[in-house]
Design a protein around this motif. Structure first.
Motif, mmCIF file in Angstrom:
data_model
loop_
_atom_site.group_PDB
_atom_site.id
_atom_site.type_symbol
_atom_site.label_atom_id
_atom_site.label_comp_id
_atom_site.label_asym_id
_atom_site.label_seq_id
_atom_site.Cartn_x
_atom_site.Cartn_y
_atom_site.Cartn_z
ATOM 1 N N LEU A 121 0.829 -1.204 0.000
ATOM 2 C CA LEU A 121 0.000 0.000 0.000
ATOM 3 C C LEU A 121 0.867 1.259 0.000
ATOM 4 C CD1 LEU A 121 -2.767 1.373 0.196
ATOM 5 C CD2 LEU A 121 -2.665 1.069 2.689
ATOM 6 N N VAL A 122 1.990 1.203 0.750
ATOM 7 C CA VAL A 122 2.871 2.381 0.840
ATOM 8 C C VAL A 122 3.396 2.767 -0.538
ATOM 9 C CG1 VAL A 122 5.029 3.259 1.810
ATOM 10 C CG2 VAL A 122 3.512 1.844 3.214
ATOM 11 N N THR A 143 -10.355 7.201 -0.599
ATOM 12 C CA THR A 143 -10.151 8.319 -1.526
ATOM 13 C C THR A 143 -8.663 8.605 -1.681
ATOM 14 O OG1 THR A 143 -10.271 9.975 0.235
ATOM 15 C CG2 THR A 143 -12.354 9.323 -0.805
ATOM 16 N N ASN A 144 -8.334 9.394 -2.705
ATOM 17 C CA ASN A 144 -6.934 9.740 -2.959
ATOM 18 C C ASN A 144 -6.386 10.717 -1.918
ATOM 19 O OD1 ASN A 144 -6.926 8.137 -5.245
ATOM 20 N ND2 ASN A 144 -7.526 9.827 -6.606
ATOM 21 N N VAL A 148 -1.891 6.797 4.171
ATOM 22 C CA VAL A 148 -1.723 5.358 4.396
ATOM 23 C C VAL A 148 -2.072 4.956 5.823
ATOM 24 C CG1 VAL A 148 -0.033 3.483 4.453
ATOM 25 C CG2 VAL A 148 -0.041 5.081 2.540
ATOM 26 N N PRO A 149 -1.580 5.704 6.866
ATOM 27 C CA PRO A 149 -1.953 5.330 8.247
ATOM 28 C C PRO A 149 -3.459 5.341 8.482
ATOM 29 C CG PRO A 149 -0.083 6.803 8.269
ATOM 30 C CD PRO A 149 -0.587 6.795 6.861
ATOM 31 N N ASP A 150 -4.163 6.335 7.900
ATOM 32 C CA ASP A 150 -5.621 6.409 8.072
ATOM 33 C C ASP A 150 -6.310 5.206 7.425
ATOM 34 O OD1 ASP A 150 -5.415 8.769 9.458
ATOM 35 O OD2 ASP A 150 -5.702 10.035 7.680
ATOM 36 N N ILE A 151 -5.821 4.819 6.258
ATOM 37 C CA ILE A 151 -6.417 3.675 5.544
ATOM 38 C C ILE A 151 -6.226 2.387 6.340
ATOM 39 C CG2 ILE A 151 -6.261 2.247 3.472
ATOM 40 C CD1 ILE A 151 -5.476 4.772 1.922
ATOM 41 N N LEU A 152 -5.000 2.172 6.830
ATOM 42 C CA LEU A 152 -4.713 0.956 7.588
ATOM 43 C C LEU A 152 -5.429 0.944 8.926
ATOM 44 C CD1 LEU A 152 -0.888 0.541 6.860
ATOM 45 C CD2 LEU A 152 -2.776 -0.747 5.862
ATOM 46 N N CYS A 157 -8.035 -1.152 3.554
ATOM 47 C CA CYS A 157 -7.248 -1.815 2.510
ATOM 48 C C CYS A 157 -6.291 -2.813 3.141
ATOM 49 C CB CYS A 157 -6.427 -0.791 1.705
ATOM 50 S SG CYS A 157 -7.398 0.299 0.654
ATOM 51 N N PRO A 158 -5.874 -3.810 2.376
ATOM 52 C CA PRO A 158 -4.814 -4.698 2.876
ATOM 53 C C PRO A 158 -3.480 -3.975 2.838
ATOM 54 C CG PRO A 158 -5.399 -5.291 0.626
ATOM 55 C CD PRO A 158 -6.376 -4.239 1.048
#
Length: 705
Positions: A121-122, A143-144, A148-152, A157-158
Motif C-alpha cells: 500500500l505504501v 479516496t486519494n 496510508v496510516p488512516d487507511i490501515l 485496505c490490505p
C-alpha cells in the motif's frame, strides 16, 4: 379327567376350504389408527417443508461469503460481477483457531479478479495508476486524499497484495518452487506493508489452513464438474443396464433352466476375469517408481486414481475377488440338488410373470415414487441446513476481552467493543441463530430423516403388497388365466390403497423406528471415535450388530406379512403371526429352497452389474484406444463408473425384485397348498406339474371337470 390336547407350537395348519379361490375380495379396512397417524405425519412433514423453504437459503452452500455475510457472484445483487473472495491478510489464516472456527480472522471481500502482481500500500499510494489498481481490493470509501496510516487504521485496505490464483472461488497466493524454496513474485522474501521483510514460506501455513475448510468443497465441485461432462454417458450406461435386465427377464420367461445355468457360469467367468485383470495390473506395476508404497503410508487421498498406481491396491482387489469366487463355487457345489428345485420355482415364477406382464413395469412406478420421496427429503434437508442467520464475531490480533463475542457490523465502529480493542474487527463467522426456530432445528432435521425412512419404506411396502396380490391371484386360479382378474396388478394396487394403507404404514413404521435407531447408533459411534473406553466401544458394536440383525428380521417378517394381507385381508399383526407360523412349520424348506432362489437371483444382479461395470471401466478410464477421443476428460474417472455400477445394481434390483416377490409369494402359496390339499380328487394340488415332479408330489386322479 382326560388331559387337554397340546396345541401345536406354531399354530394349526391350514384346513381345506372349497370356497377359497385366492385373494379375498370381501374385506374391510385394517389398522385404521396407524392410517390416521400416517396422514397426520405426512401433513406435518409438508408443514416442515414449507417452514424450511420459507427460512432456508441454499445460496449459503453455493457461494462464498464475505465479511458482511454477502454472497460473492450471486446474480441480481451488487456483487454479481465479483464472484471471487479475497483475504486482506492470508497469513492470519495460519492461526490454529481457523481449524476450530472455520473462519480466518481477517477481512474478506468479494472481488472481480484476483491480484496478479506484488505491491504494498505504501508504494502503491505514491503512484496514482498503481493506487487505482490497488483500490479494487479495498473497501468502499477509500479516496486519494486519505493517508496510508488512516487507511490501515480503518481497515479499509490490505497492507500488501500478492500475486494470487482463483481456487474454489477464493484468491490464494500463487506460490512457486525455485531450487527447492518457496517464492512469491520470483522472490523468496517480501515486504508485508509494515516495513518488515517476511519469507515467502510464511504464506504456506495460511494457505494450508484456509484450504482445509475448502478441501471437501473442492472435491465436491470436481465431482459435480465430472457429472456435468459425463451425465449423458452415465444415462446411456443406465439405459444399457435397463435393457440388459429386461433381456434377462424375457429370456428367463422362456428359457429359465438354461438361463440360470448360463447366469451361474457367466458370473464365475466375470469374476475370474476380474481376478486376471487385477493380476495383470499388479504385475505391470512391478518396479514402477512409488508402486511399493503401502496403503497405510499413503493415507487418505481425495484423488482416487493415486491408489490405482500402488501394487497393494490391486493385490487387495485380487484377494477379495478370489475369496468371492471360491465362496460362490463352494455354495454351488453343496447346494447343487437344491438348485434344481429353485430352478423349478423360478420357471413357475416366469410363467406367472408371463400372465402378469404389467408387473415388469411396476418397478418404474416404485422408482418414480421413491425419486419424489428422496427429492423432497433432500430439498428439505438443504433448506433446513441453510435456514440459519449470519453470526458476526469480534476478531483481533492482540489480547481483547471481547474476543470471539457476537457483534453487529453496522454499529461496531462506534461500539464499546471497538473502543476497548482498537485493532479488533467485526467479521462474519458462521450461520446460526438464537430464536426458538433455530433451537429446534436439529429436531426438525431428525423429523425430516425419520419421515424419509417412513415414506420410503411405505412405497416399498406398497409395491410388495401389490405384486403379492397379483401373483397370488395367479397361483390360486384353478384355470389360468380364465380365473384371474383382467388387470391383476391394478386390482391388487387398488385393494392395497383402499383397505390396507394403515397396515402398510404400520409395517413401515416399525421398520423405520429400527432404522432410525441404527442411524443414531452410527452417529454416537462417530462421536466416540476418539474414545479409548473399550467397554463402551464393545457395547456400541454389539448394539449395532443386534439392530442390524433386527432390521433384517423385520424386513423379512414385513415382506411375508404383506403377502398374507394381500391374500386374506387381515390386519398387520395377525398376518405377520400367520406368515411366521406358516414359515416355522416349514422351516427346512424356507431355510434351503427360498434362500437358494434368492441366491440365484442375486447372481443375476451381480452378472448385470459386472457386465455394465466392466464396459464403463474401459470406456471412462480410456484403456481402449477406440474410446480415447469419445470418452470425456474427467478429474476422477471413477465418479461415472461408480455411478453406473450403483445405478445398474438398483435397476437390476428393481427388475429382479419382481421375480423375488413372485418367488416369495408363490412359495408361501405353495406351502399353504401343501397344507390345504393332499392331491386327492376332492383336494388336488394347485401347484404346477413341474414343481410337483421336483418335489415328488402328484395328484392321485385328475381333478373333476
Amino acid at each position: 379327567m382326560e388331559p387337554e390336547e397340546e396345541k401345536p407350537q406354531y399354530g394349526e395348519p391350514r384346513k381345506y376350504d372349497p370356497t377359497f379361490k385366492g385373494p379375498i375380495h370381501s374385506r374391510g379396512c385394517t389398522d385404521i389408527a396407524c392410517c390416521v397417524l400416517f396422514i397426520v405425519a405426512i401433513l406435518a412433514y409438508v408443514a416442515v417443508g414449507i417452514l424450511a423453504w420459507s427460512q432456508g437459503d441454499p445460496r449459503k452452500v453455493i457461494y462464498p461469503t464475505d465479511s458482511r455475510g454477502q454472497f460473492c457472484g450471486h446474480a441480481g445483487t451488487p456483487l454479481e460481477k465479483k464472484p471471487l473472495l479475497f483475504y486482506f491478510n492470508i497469513m492470519k489464516c495460519a492461526s490454529p483457531m481457523v481449524l476450530l472456527e472455520f473462519q480466518c480472522p481477517t477481512t474478506q471481500m468479494c472481488v472481480a479478479k484476483c491480484p496478479d502482481k506484488f505491491m504494498t500500500l505504501v508504494k502503491a499510494r505514491l503512484i496514482p495508476s498503481e493506487f487505482e489498481y490497488y483500490k479494487q481490493f479495498c473497501k468502499e470509501g477509500v479516496t486519494n486524499q486519505m493517508s496510508v496510516p488512516d487507511i490501515l487504521k480503518g481497515g479499509l485496505c490490505p497492507a500488501m497484495l500478492t500475486p494470487s490464483k482463483s481456487f474454489t472461488r477464493r484468491c490464494f497466493p500463487a506460490l512457486a518452487g525455485k531450487d527447492g524454496s518457496i517464492t512469491v513474485g520470483n522472490s523468496s522474501g517480501f515486504d508485508d506493508g509494515t516495513g518488515t521483510i517476511r519469507e515467502a514460506k510464511d504464506l504456506v501455513d495460511g494457505v494450508k489452513n484456509a484450504t482445509v475448510v475448502m478441501e471437501a468443497r473442492q472435491v465436491v465441485m470436481k465431482v459435480f464438474e465430472d457429472y456435468t461432462h459425463s451425465w449423458y454417458w452415465i444415462l446411456l450406461g443406465l439405459v444399457i443396464a435397463m435393457l440388459t435386465s429386461l433381456l434377462f427377464i424375457v429370456l428367463l420367461r422362456f428359457l429359465a433352466g438354461i438361463m440360470v445355468w448360463v447366469m451361474i457360469v457367466m458370473v464365475i467367468l466375470v469374476i475370474g476375469y476380474g481376478i486376471f485383470h487385477c493380476y495383470m495390473e499388479y504385475a505391470a506395476l512391478k518396479g514402477a517408481a512409488g508402486s511399493n508404497v503401502t496403503l497405510q503410508d499413503l493415507g487418505f487421498q481425495t484423488d482416487i486414481t493415486v491408489y490405482l498406481q500402488i501394487r497393494q491396491t490391486w493385490l487387495a482387489f485380487m484377494i477379495i475377488l478370489a475369496i468371492v469366487e471360491v465362496v460362490i463355487i463352494l455354495i454351488l457345489i453343496f447346494l447343487r440338488k437344491r438348485i434344481l428345485i429353485a430352478i423349478a420355482l423360478i420357471k413357475e415364477a416366469s410363467r406367472a410373470i408371463g400372465h402378469v406382464m404389467s408387473s415388469l413395469f411396476y418397478p418404474l412406478f416404485t422408482f418414480l415414487l421413491l425419486a419424489m420421496v428422496i427429492a423432497y427429503w433432500a430439498v428439505t434437508a438443504v433448506f433446513l441446513s441453510t435456514s440459519n442467520e449470519p453470526v458476526y464475531k469480534v476478531f483481533n490480533e492482540t489480547e481483547c476481552m471481547h474476543s470471539r463475542m457476537n457483534c453487529e457490523p453496522a454499529n461496531f465502529s462506534t461500539s464499546a467493543m471497538k473502543a476497548d480493542c482498537q485493532d479488533s474487527e467485526c467479521l462474519f463467522a458462521f450461520y446460526g441463530g438464537e430464536t426458538a426456530y433455530h433451537k429446534y432445528l436439529i429436531g426438525l432435521q431428525f423429523y425430516n430423516v425419520f419421515l424419509f425412512f417412513w415414506c420410503a419404506n411405505f412405497v416399498t411396502a406398497l409395491g410388495q403388497m401389490t405384486l403379492a396380490g397379483a401373483f397370488s391371484s395367479y397361483y390360486w386360479a384353478f384355470v389360468k388365466p380364465d380365473d384371474m382378474p383382467a388387470f391383476p396388478v391394478f386390482a391388487a394396487l387398488g385393494r392395497s390403497l383402499r383397505y390396507h394403507t394403515g397396515t402398510l404404514a404400520f409395517g413401515s413404521l416399525i421398520l423405520s423406528i429400527v432404522q432410525i435407531i441404527r442411524v443414531l447408533l452410527e452417529y454416537i459411534d462417530h462421536k466416540l471415535k476418539g474414545a479409548h473406553n473399550k467397554c463402551t466401544r464393545f457395547l456400541l458394536c454389539c448394539l449395532k450388530c443386534c439392530f442390524w440383525c433386527l432390521e433384517k428380521f423385520v424386513k423379512f417378517l414385513n415382506r411375508n406379512a404383506y403377502i398374507m394381507v394381500a391374500i386374506y385381508g387381515k390386519n398387520f399383526c395377525t398376518s405377520a403371526k400367520d406368515a411366521f407360523f406358516l414359515l416355522m412349520r416349514n422351516m427346512i424348506r424356507v431355510a434351503v429352497l427360498d434362500k437358494v432362489t434368492d441366491f440365484l437371483l442375486f447372481l443375476g444382479k451381480l452378472l448385470i452389474v459386472g457386465i455394465v461395470g466392466i464396459f464403463a471401466f474401459f470406456f471412462f478410464s480410456g484403456r481402449v484406444k477406440a474410446f480415447e477421443d469419445t470418452a470425456p476428460h474427467l478429474h476422477y474417472y471413477w465418479v461415472p463408473i461408480l455411478t453406473v455400477v450403483v445405478g445398474s445394481y438398483l435397476i437390476a434390483h428393481g427388475f429382479f425384485s419382481v421375480y423375488a416377490m413372485c418367488v416369495d409369494t408363490l412359495f408361501l402359496c405353495f406351502l399353504e397348498d401343501l397344507e390345504r390339499n393332499d392331491g386327492s380328487a376332492e383336494r388336488p394340488y394347485l401347484m404346477p406339474e413341474s414343481l410337483r415332479k421336483t418335489l415328488n408330489k402328484k395328484n392321485k386322479t385328475p381333478p373333476a371337470e
